[in-house]
Design a protein around this motif. Sequence first.
Motif, PDB file in Angstrom:
ATOM      1  N   ASP A 151       0.840  -1.203   0.000  1.00 52.08           N
ATOM      2  CA  ASP A 151       0.000   0.000   0.000  1.00 52.08           C
ATOM      3  C   ASP A 151       0.874   1.252   0.000  1.00 52.08           C
ATOM      4  OD1 ASP A 151      -2.071  -1.725   0.192  1.00 52.08           O
ATOM      5  OD2 ASP A 151      -2.502  -1.352   2.298  1.00 52.08           O
ATOM      6  N   ARG A 154       2.612   1.743  -3.329  1.00 51.15           N
ATOM      7  CA  ARG A 154       1.646   2.222  -4.314  1.00 51.15           C
ATOM      8  C   ARG A 154       1.413   3.731  -4.121  1.00 51.15           C
ATOM      9  NH1 ARG A 154      -2.566  -1.322  -6.359  1.00 51.15           N
ATOM     10  NH2 ARG A 154      -1.942  -2.597  -4.607  1.00 51.15           N
ATOM     11  N   GLN A 161       4.351  10.256  -9.457  1.00 50.80           N
ATOM     12  CA  GLN A 161       3.741  10.559 -10.759  1.00 50.80           C
ATOM     13  C   GLN A 161       3.036  11.913 -10.712  1.00 50.80           C
ATOM     14  OE1 GLN A 161       4.158   9.212 -13.543  1.00 50.80           O
ATOM     15  NE2 GLN A 161       4.157   6.983 -13.513  1.00 50.80           N
ATOM     16  N   ALA A 164       5.467  14.762 -10.606  1.00 48.68           N
ATOM     17  CA  ALA A 164       6.074  14.973 -11.924  1.00 48.68           C
ATOM     18  C   ALA A 164       5.103  15.743 -12.817  1.00 48.68           C
ATOM     19  CB  ALA A 164       6.435  13.632 -12.561  1.00 48.68           C
ATOM     20  N   LEU A 165       3.830  15.407 -12.704  1.00 51.38           N
ATOM     21  CA  LEU A 165       2.825  16.088 -13.524  1.00 51.38           C
ATOM     22  C   LEU A 165       2.655  17.543 -13.082  1.00 51.38           C
ATOM     23  CD1 LEU A 165       0.743  15.933 -15.750  1.00 51.38           C
ATOM     24  CD2 LEU A 165      -0.916  15.051 -14.096  1.00 51.38           C
ATOM     25  N   GLU A 168       5.377  19.472 -14.482  1.00 47.12           N
ATOM     26  CA  GLU A 168       5.160  19.676 -15.915  1.00 47.12           C
ATOM     27  C   GLU A 168       4.144  20.796 -16.171  1.00 47.12           C
ATOM     28  OE1 GLU A 168       4.853  15.669 -17.607  1.00 47.12           O
ATOM     29  OE2 GLU A 168       4.060  16.689 -19.395  1.00 47.12           O
ATOM     30  N   ALA A 181      -7.024  12.888 -14.064  1.00 49.51           N
ATOM     31  CA  ALA A 181      -6.827  11.445 -14.192  1.00 49.51           C
ATOM     32  C   ALA A 181      -6.100  10.862 -12.974  1.00 49.51           C
ATOM     33  CB  ALA A 181      -6.038  11.134 -15.462  1.00 49.51           C
ATOM     34  N   TRP A 182      -5.336  11.688 -12.250  1.00 51.84           N
ATOM     35  CA  TRP A 182      -4.504  11.188 -11.157  1.00 51.84           C
ATOM     36  C   TRP A 182      -5.116  11.358  -9.773  1.00 51.84           C
ATOM     37  CZ3 TRP A 182      -0.420   8.192 -12.121  1.00 51.84           C
ATOM     38  CH2 TRP A 182       0.034   8.171 -13.448  1.00 51.84           C
TER      39      TRP A 182
ATOM     40  N   LEU B  75      -0.552   6.410 -19.233  1.00 52.13           N
ATOM     41  CA  LEU B  75      -0.112   7.713 -18.732  1.00 52.13           C
ATOM     42  C   LEU B  75       1.018   7.537 -17.715  1.00 52.13           C
ATOM     43  CD1 LEU B  75      -3.519   9.549 -18.057  1.00 52.13           C
ATOM     44  CD2 LEU B  75      -2.010   9.768 -20.051  1.00 52.13           C
ATOM     45  N   SER B  76       2.063   8.330 -17.842  1.00 50.01           N
ATOM     46  CA  SER B  76       3.150   8.297 -16.867  1.00 50.01           C
ATOM     47  C   SER B  76       3.950   9.590 -16.952  1.00 50.01           C
ATOM     48  CB  SER B  76       4.067   7.094 -17.113  1.00 50.01           C
ATOM     49  OG  SER B  76       5.174   7.159 -16.232  1.00 50.01           O
ATOM     50  N   PRO B  77       3.595  10.594 -16.144  1.00 49.03           N
ATOM     51  CA  PRO B  77       4.340  11.853 -16.174  1.00 49.03           C
ATOM     52  C   PRO B  77       5.831  11.654 -15.915  1.00 49.03           C
ATOM     53  CG  PRO B  77       2.324  12.114 -14.897  1.00 49.03           C
ATOM     54  CD  PRO B  77       2.445  10.647 -15.231  1.00 49.03           C
ATOM     55  N   LEU B  78       6.195  10.636 -15.121  1.00 49.94           N
ATOM     56  CA  LEU B  78       7.612  10.386 -14.839  1.00 49.94           C
ATOM     57  C   LEU B  78       8.377  10.018 -16.106  1.00 49.94           C
ATOM     58  CD1 LEU B  78       7.420   8.386 -11.496  1.00 49.94           C
ATOM     59  CD2 LEU B  78       8.523  10.593 -11.811  1.00 49.94           C
ATOM     60  N   VAL B 111      -0.736   1.994 -10.699  1.00 50.17           N
ATOM     61  CA  VAL B 111      -1.163   3.394 -10.599  1.00 50.17           C
ATOM     62  C   VAL B 111      -1.264   4.060 -11.989  1.00 50.17           C
ATOM     63  CG1 VAL B 111      -0.295   3.677  -8.251  1.00 50.17           C
ATOM     64  CG2 VAL B 111       1.146   4.340 -10.147  1.00 50.17           C
ATOM     65  N   GLU B 112      -0.390   3.651 -12.918  1.00 52.35           N
ATOM     66  CA  GLU B 112      -0.422   4.243 -14.252  1.00 52.35           C
ATOM     67  C   GLU B 112      -1.669   3.768 -15.020  1.00 52.35           C
ATOM     68  OE1 GLU B 112       2.251   2.640 -13.000  1.00 52.35           O
ATOM     69  OE2 GLU B 112       3.571   4.347 -12.592  1.00 52.35           O
ATOM     70  N   ALA B 115      -4.794   5.514 -13.615  1.00 50.22           N
ATOM     71  CA  ALA B 115      -4.922   6.905 -14.066  1.00 50.22           C
ATOM     72  C   ALA B 115      -5.382   6.934 -15.522  1.00 50.22           C
ATOM     73  CB  ALA B 115      -3.591   7.640 -13.905  1.00 50.22           C
ATOM     74  N   SER B 118      -9.017   6.253 -15.609  1.00 51.81           N
ATOM     75  CA  SER B 118      -9.750   7.471 -15.208  1.00 51.81           C
ATOM     76  C   SER B 118      -9.848   8.443 -16.377  1.00 51.81           C
ATOM     77  CB  SER B 118      -9.015   8.215 -14.082  1.00 51.81           C
ATOM     78  OG  SER B 118      -9.233   7.614 -12.864  1.00 51.81           O
ATOM     79  N   TYR B 119      -8.713   8.616 -17.048  1.00 54.30           N
ATOM     80  CA  TYR B 119      -8.680   9.557 -18.171  1.00 54.30           C
ATOM     81  C   TYR B 119      -9.646   9.139 -19.277  1.00 54.30           C
ATOM     82  CZ  TYR B 119      -7.089  12.296 -22.119  1.00 54.30           C
ATOM     83  OH  TYR B 119      -7.060  13.141 -23.201  1.00 54.30           O
ATOM     84  N   GLN B 122     -13.179   9.772 -18.297  1.00 53.50           N
ATOM     85  CA  GLN B 122     -13.519  11.199 -18.404  1.00 53.50           C
ATOM     86  C   GLN B 122     -13.777  11.614 -19.857  1.00 53.50           C
ATOM     87  OE1 GLN B 122     -10.088  12.723 -16.379  1.00 53.50           O
ATOM     88  NE2 GLN B 122     -10.860  11.998 -14.397  1.00 53.50           N
ATOM     89  N   VAL B 150      -5.246  -3.034  -0.817  1.00 53.56           N
ATOM     90  CA  VAL B 150      -5.949  -2.520  -1.992  1.00 53.56           C
ATOM     91  C   VAL B 150      -6.651  -3.659  -2.727  1.00 53.56           C
ATOM     92  CG1 VAL B 150      -5.691  -1.335  -4.179  1.00 53.56           C
ATOM     93  CG2 VAL B 150      -4.372  -0.587  -2.219  1.00 53.56           C
ATOM     94  N   THR B 151      -5.917  -4.759  -2.940  1.00 48.11           N
ATOM     95  CA  THR B 151      -6.517  -5.913  -3.608  1.00 48.11           C
ATOM     96  C   THR B 151      -7.739  -6.402  -2.833  1.00 48.11           C
ATOM     97  OG1 THR B 151      -4.339  -6.565  -4.376  1.00 48.11           O
ATOM     98  CG2 THR B 151      -6.058  -8.228  -4.515  1.00 48.11           C
TER      99      THR B 151
END
Lengths: 360, 162
Positions: A151, A154, A161, A164-165, A168, A181-182, B75-78, B111-112, B115, B118-119, B122, B150-151
């Motif tokens: 957990d 995660r 992430q 980082a966004l 940006e 989205a995040w 999606l991955s801003p990193l 997590v990617e 997201a 989610s996107y 939307q 979480v699982t």
Amino acid sequence: MILSTLTAENFRNLEPEEHAFHPASNIIVGQNGQGKTNLLEAIYFLGTTKSFRTTRAASLFRFGASTLAVAGRVLRDGVERTMRVALETGEIKRRLLMINGERMPLPEYVKAFTVFAYSADRLDVVRGTPDDRRRFLDRGIASINAAYLDDLSRYHRVLRQRNALLYEIGTGGAGVRSLDAWDEGFTSAAQSVQRARDAYKNELAEAFERIVAAHHYHVSGVRFEYRPNVADLRALRKEEVRARISLAGPQRDHLDFTIEGRPAADVLSGGELKTIVLFLKFAKLELFRRRFDEAPLFVLDDIDAELDLRILQKLLAGLPASTQVFATSAKEAFLEALRAGPHRRLTLENGRVTTSTEFV
Amino acid sequence: MGEAEALAHAILEVKERIIRCTTCNNMTDVDPCAICSDPRRDPSVICVVEEAFNIPTIEQTRDFKGMYHVLLGALSPLKGIGPQDIDVAGLVKRLSPGGVHEVIVATNPNVEGEATASYIAQQIHPLGIRITRLAFGLPVGGDLEYADQVTMSKALEGRREI
């Protein structure tokens, strides 16, 4: 849980020799700087893959070495397993965890062998930074629920992430709406960490208060206050975009120890602080035992005169007989509580055990 | 000569002949791909995956008879991957003529992938099309003891009557 032997290679100043331990108590003596604490640290490292003194893995390596390993035989439920942690530093940093020669992921590995440590450095729990206290909470939770590590990782992943966004967005590389989205994943990961922290804090405070009362200790008003950092991300958005970083979440949670509303660290003397931390440690031990019905290893580093030795003696006597204890002190007299029963006495000189005698 | 050269040729040939399906982005040697051009498949359901190699895994079950859409990433801003770097626009374009009544989002449960799901949700919500997400739960043959929180809570969320 019994650690029967341990070998450390390139771990601080310890010589690569096999040490045998007593299933009850182990008293480690020697002059300062000979490696007493290093031996305890190696034991703690074998069980947790971490040090109780430092968060910098680099300081664990013997000077000039780029690999280190600690291995030991652990007896649990009548089954003996060989556990081994190896680290590599330099250009490639690697950690290899093995049980009986087989590679293990961290949550599986740490479940096999549990060590609790009390050391003067642990006073950071009360005196140190909020980060020290968050780490204290996290380690405590992980000790009774290894899945919590998943957990937590995660959450850290989604936090990185999102940061980082935000960066940006701040530099014009992405639109503000891309946060949509995040945010949901961020909030749900944050909630599962904060729920676990809150539940653990309540359990721990309750166990702690009972232990303090049972010993009639004169400092009795220590309160635990956990303040999870939660926010409406929508309302916070403008500010976060300006700051280019997440401004809410478990990374900003607070755990405070207070006495009548004041920080305990400001009110208590050094000795009182040490004793309070010792009680805290025993409360953690109790939660572990309640959950697993077995005793973890317990290492006590550098027992000194500041600690209330009468209380230490009572606490140790109150442990289940199956608890294996390791303790160091510059003055052997402080370990009287352990010397009374069956034990092994190891003398350390320059990273080498020079005498090792069993007193049955 | 012989085997080594044959292998080299084979690799070259794959590289030259394999293209992306212009409808769904799947890897294929004919365009549209075998799935997109199969008249027995149901074009009213589209399953969205991150990579083409996710398709065989779902196909193996033989339970899914609809179409696919490959995003070509998550999606991955990193890693500097934003909405413009994955093919959600192509998906929306496929939906706009109508006829699709369900989009199943099968991105990874990390997590990617979350997201990204989610996107997509939307983007699709305004179109009024039903969007579903693959159920998460306990691995079959696994032990409850080893489930992370979480699982476990996702599995509780997705519980059903027996």
